[in-house]
Design a protein around this motif. Sequence first.
Motif, mmCIF file in Angstrom:
data_model
loop_
_atom_site.group_PDB
_atom_site.id
_atom_site.type_symbol
_atom_site.label_atom_id
_atom_site.label_comp_id
_atom_site.label_asym_id
_atom_site.label_seq_id
_atom_site.Cartn_x
_atom_site.Cartn_y
_atom_site.Cartn_z
ATOM 1 N N GLU A 19 0.808 -1.348 0.087
ATOM 2 C CA GLU A 19 -0.053 -0.012 0.108
ATOM 3 C C GLU A 19 0.851 1.032 -0.044
ATOM 4 O OE1 GLU A 19 -2.611 -0.039 3.193
ATOM 5 O OE2 GLU A 19 -3.805 -1.811 2.200
ATOM 6 N N GLU B 235 2.399 1.806 -3.254
ATOM 7 C CA GLU B 235 1.388 2.246 -4.317
ATOM 8 C C GLU B 235 1.345 3.627 -4.168
ATOM 9 O OE1 GLU B 235 -1.746 -0.285 -3.915
ATOM 10 O OE2 GLU B 235 -0.988 -1.835 -5.298
ATOM 11 N N ARG B 236 1.357 4.188 -3.024
ATOM 12 C CA ARG B 236 1.272 5.805 -2.876
ATOM 13 C C ARG B 236 2.283 6.364 -3.750
ATOM 14 N NH1 ARG B 236 1.259 7.015 3.327
ATOM 15 N NH2 ARG B 236 0.986 9.098 2.202
ATOM 16 N N GLU C 54 4.109 4.998 -6.222
ATOM 17 C CA GLU C 54 3.988 4.643 -7.632
ATOM 18 C C GLU C 54 3.049 5.448 -8.366
ATOM 19 O OE1 GLU C 54 3.233 0.398 -7.448
ATOM 20 O OE2 GLU C 54 5.288 -0.094 -7.712
ATOM 21 N N GLU C 55 1.877 5.924 -7.499
ATOM 22 C CA GLU C 55 0.673 6.476 -8.408
ATOM 23 C C GLU C 55 0.909 8.067 -7.897
ATOM 24 O OE1 GLU C 55 -2.569 4.664 -6.499
ATOM 25 O OE2 GLU C 55 -2.126 2.807 -7.421
#
Length: 147
Positions: free
Chosen positions: A71, A74-75, A77-78
């Motif tokens: 999680e 992903e923060r 990566e996005e």
Amino acid sequence: MKEFERKQLLERVNREGATVGADIPERITIQGEEVDLQQFVFEIKRRDTVPAGERERVERAKKNLRRERIERLERIEEGEVSYSEGEDVVDSIIGIDRALNALEQLGPADLEREAEAQEAADRKRWMNFLKKALGHKDTSHNTRGRL
């Protein structure tokens, strides 16, 4: 955050040896719950093996740490965070990795299984010794108790 900054942060997370010298976070929020991670890891590592009653707790902790790591990654990566926030997230991911490494390196969790494996290996060595001592040439065939 700029694209090259995001790539720098991701490279830091994925760098081989990133956990070398890294500290396990003292406290961390995992799945919305505050955890004394450093104390938990040191408490478990203090033992040579994971006792039967603690195995499930350790496995659950590792699963939650892996989920939290994904999680947080992903923060980044996005691009959901600024570069300075991303640096903090990277540090926390590396701390999580350090904790996971420590928990993964624990000794065998099942002492009975380890003892049985050791006993089987001892029996096999003893049978091979007897076969050689009695002059049996072919020790590769399974003779199940016959010499």
